[in-house]
Design a protein around this motif. Structure first.
Motif, PDB file in Angstrom:
ATOM      1  N   GLU A 117       0.836  -1.208   0.000  1.00 31.73           N
ATOM      2  CA  GLU A 117       0.000   0.000   0.000  1.00 31.73           C
ATOM      3  C   GLU A 117       0.870   1.258   0.000  1.00 31.73           C
ATOM      4  O   GLU A 117       0.638   2.206   0.747  1.00 31.73           O
ATOM      5  N   LEU A 118       1.892   1.244  -0.864  1.00 35.25           N
ATOM      6  CA  LEU A 118       2.815   2.356  -0.979  1.00 35.25           C
ATOM      7  C   LEU A 118       2.952   2.785  -2.436  1.00 35.25           C
ATOM      8  O   LEU A 118       2.692   2.008  -3.354  1.00 35.25           O
ATOM      9  N   VAL A 119       3.392   4.030  -2.612  1.00 29.64           N
ATOM     10  CA  VAL A 119       3.757   4.550  -3.926  1.00 29.64           C
ATOM     11  C   VAL A 119       5.190   5.053  -3.840  1.00 29.64           C
ATOM     12  O   VAL A 119       5.550   5.760  -2.894  1.00 29.64           O
ATOM     13  N   ASN A 120       6.007   4.669  -4.796  1.00 28.67           N
ATOM     14  CA  ASN A 120       7.397   5.107  -4.853  1.00 28.67           C
ATOM     15  C   ASN A 120       7.500   6.217  -5.899  1.00 28.67           C
ATOM     16  O   ASN A 120       7.265   5.997  -7.080  1.00 28.67           O
ATOM     17  N   VAL A 121       7.834   7.435  -5.443  1.00 27.56           N
ATOM     18  CA  VAL A 121       8.019   8.578  -6.334  1.00 27.56           C
ATOM     19  C   VAL A 121       9.524   8.806  -6.472  1.00 27.56           C
ATOM     20  O   VAL A 121      10.233   8.889  -5.465  1.00 27.56           O
ATOM     21  N   PHE A 122      10.009   8.928  -7.709  1.00 28.93           N
ATOM     22  CA  PHE A 122      11.460   8.983  -7.904  1.00 28.93           C
ATOM     23  C   PHE A 122      11.808   9.835  -9.124  1.00 28.93           C
ATOM     24  O   PHE A 122      10.977  10.087 -10.007  1.00 28.93           O
ATOM     25  N   ALA A 123      13.066  10.269  -9.161  1.00 28.29           N
ATOM     26  CA  ALA A 123      13.602  11.003 -10.299  1.00 28.29           C
ATOM     27  C   ALA A 123      14.508  10.083 -11.103  1.00 28.29           C
ATOM     28  O   ALA A 123      15.198   9.219 -10.544  1.00 28.29           O
ATOM     29  N   ALA A 124      14.502  10.280 -12.407  1.00 26.90           N
ATOM     30  CA  ALA A 124      15.353   9.492 -13.297  1.00 26.90           C
ATOM     31  C   ALA A 124      15.873  10.399 -14.404  1.00 26.90           C
ATOM     32  O   ALA A 124      15.279  11.448 -14.703  1.00 26.90           O
ATOM     33  N   ASP A 125      16.975   9.981 -14.992  1.00 31.95           N
ATOM     34  CA  ASP A 125      17.557  10.740 -16.093  1.00 31.95           C
ATOM     35  C   ASP A 125      16.560  10.802 -17.261  1.00 31.95           C
ATOM     36  O   ASP A 125      16.059   9.769 -17.727  1.00 31.95           O
ATOM     37  N   ALA A 126      16.269  12.012 -17.725  1.00 32.84           N
ATOM     38  CA  ALA A 126      15.262  12.195 -18.767  1.00 32.84           C
ATOM     39  C   ALA A 126      15.652  11.504 -20.064  1.00 32.84           C
ATOM     40  O   ALA A 126      14.803  10.901 -20.741  1.00 32.84           O
ATOM     41  N   ALA A 127      16.937  11.573 -20.422  1.00 29.16           N
ATOM     42  CA  ALA A 127      17.383  10.942 -21.659  1.00 29.16           C
ATOM     43  C   ALA A 127      17.220   9.429 -21.594  1.00 29.16           C
ATOM     44  O   ALA A 127      16.851   8.787 -22.590  1.00 29.16           O
ATOM     45  N   LEU A 128      17.461   8.838 -20.425  1.00 27.31           N
ATOM     46  CA  LEU A 128      17.297   7.397 -20.268  1.00 27.31           C
ATOM     47  C   LEU A 128      15.820   7.017 -20.361  1.00 27.31           C
ATOM     48  O   LEU A 128      15.466   6.017 -20.997  1.00 27.31           O
ATOM     49  N   ALA A 129      14.951   7.817 -19.733  1.00 32.13           N
ATOM     50  CA  ALA A 129      13.516   7.555 -19.803  1.00 32.13           C
ATOM     51  C   ALA A 129      13.008   7.661 -21.237  1.00 32.13           C
ATOM     52  O   ALA A 129      12.190   6.845 -21.686  1.00 32.13           O
ATOM     53  N   GLU A 130      13.497   8.658 -21.973  1.00 28.51           N
ATOM     54  CA  GLU A 130      13.096   8.819 -23.368  1.00 28.51           C
ATOM     55  C   GLU A 130      13.585   7.650 -24.214  1.00 28.51           C
ATOM     56  O   GLU A 130      12.869   7.156 -25.094  1.00 28.51           O
ATOM     57  N   TRP A 131      14.814   7.194 -23.957  1.00 35.06           N
ATOM     58  CA  TRP A 131      15.344   6.037 -24.686  1.00 35.06           C
ATOM     59  C   TRP A 131      14.494   4.799 -24.423  1.00 35.06           C
ATOM     60  O   TRP A 131      14.191   4.036 -25.350  1.00 35.06           O
ATOM     61  N   LEU A 132      14.080   4.599 -23.188  1.00 38.52           N
ATOM     62  CA  LEU A 132      13.270   3.435 -22.831  1.00 38.52           C
ATOM     63  C   LEU A 132      11.966   3.440 -23.626  1.00 38.52           C
ATOM     64  O   LEU A 132      11.575   2.417 -24.206  1.00 38.52           O
TER      65      LEU A 132
END
Length: 272
Positions: A117-132
């Motif tokens: 019953e949790l949500v994990n909020v996180f930051a990630a490299d934008a270029a890596l997210a776009e590549w994914l």
């Protein structure tokens, strides 16, 4: 390191899940046969300049489409865990800003943990997210590595497991989790020495009223049995031991020479 079972068929990617664990300098990669519930590939790379996309351009199957599912977990301290009832979609940046101010090169995402019953909020490299997204489309999913670790722990422990501290040292980081009936603690600390690991371990045990002489501590991660980290931990914590791989899945014989406590968070992406 490149370990591949002979049964792995890159021409039939729809039969497999691809799991990736990315730190600033390393990429851990695993492939699981979906039908057989078996890990058939394990690879570990030093990232070149340009990171994961640059490695994918040189790799024989990393950048290919057609997988059954792709899960990419990112390491780092830029995350926060929220009770599900308190989370509203769209509030990710505001929730994370209490702990981390996203840079212009980062995106903020979230992952749900229904079992906790949790949500994990996180930051990630934008270029890596776009590549994914560009590479795998809707098949790809981005997570924080603590989500993988928690999913693996919940899967392995079972409902009646005792309250316990879990350690997962990684490159320049230490993740500590305390799980009882509910998640009591989860944090990532910067660590460069064995003394750092011991300091944060004892600190968390003191804060959560765990006894270094009585309570068990389970360790996974990137260290050797004769490492300075493990030796020093055993000096201060009486009942410290290495944890096994996630259960209810099989592993190719090619992985027999890999210590079972290594790559736990990578393998745990199977349950995330």
């Amino acid at each position: 390191m490149r370990l591949r079972d002979e049964t792995f068929d890159p021409a039939n990617l729809g039969a497999y899940n691809l799991y990736l664990l990315a730190s600033p300098a390393r990429l851990h990669l695993a492939v699981a046969d979906v039908e057989r519930r078996k890990f058939v590939v394990l690879e570990d790379y030093q990232l070149p300049g340009g990171g994961v996309p640059a490695l994918a351009a040189q790799h024989d199957f990393l950048g290919l489409r057609g997988w059954n599912a792709v899960r990419l977990a990112v390491t780092g301290r830029a995350f926060t865990l929220l009770p599900s009832p308190l989370f509203r979609a769209g509030d990710e940046a505001a929730a994370l800003r209490l702990h981390h101010t996203p840079t212009p090169t980062e995106v903020v995402r979230h992952t749900t943990h229904p079992g906790l019953e949790l949500v994990n909020v996180f930051a990630a490299d934008a270029a890596l997210a776009e590549w994914l997204t560009a590479t795998y489309g809707a098949t790809g999913r981005l997570l924080h590595h603590t989500s993988a670790l928690l999913a693996g722990l919940v899967h392995q422990r079972g409902a009646a497991a005792p309250r316990r501290l879990y350690l997962n040292p990684g490159p320049q980081e230490l993740t500590l989790v305390v799980l009882g009936q509910h998640l009591e603690y989860c944090n990532v600390f910067p660590c460069t020495t064995a003394e750092d690991v011991v300091y944060y371990t004892i600190l968390v045990m003191q804060e959560l009223a765990l006894d270094p002489d009585q309570d068990d501590v389970t360790v996974w991660g990137e260290l050797m049995p004769d490492s300075a980290v493990f030796s020093l931990l055993r000096t201060y914590v009486r009942n410290v031991h290495f944890g096994p791989r996630p259960g209810n899945v099989e592993y190719s014989y090619r992985l027999n020479d890999v210590f079972e406590y290594r790559y736990f968070d990578l393998f745990s992406l199977h349950f995330a």
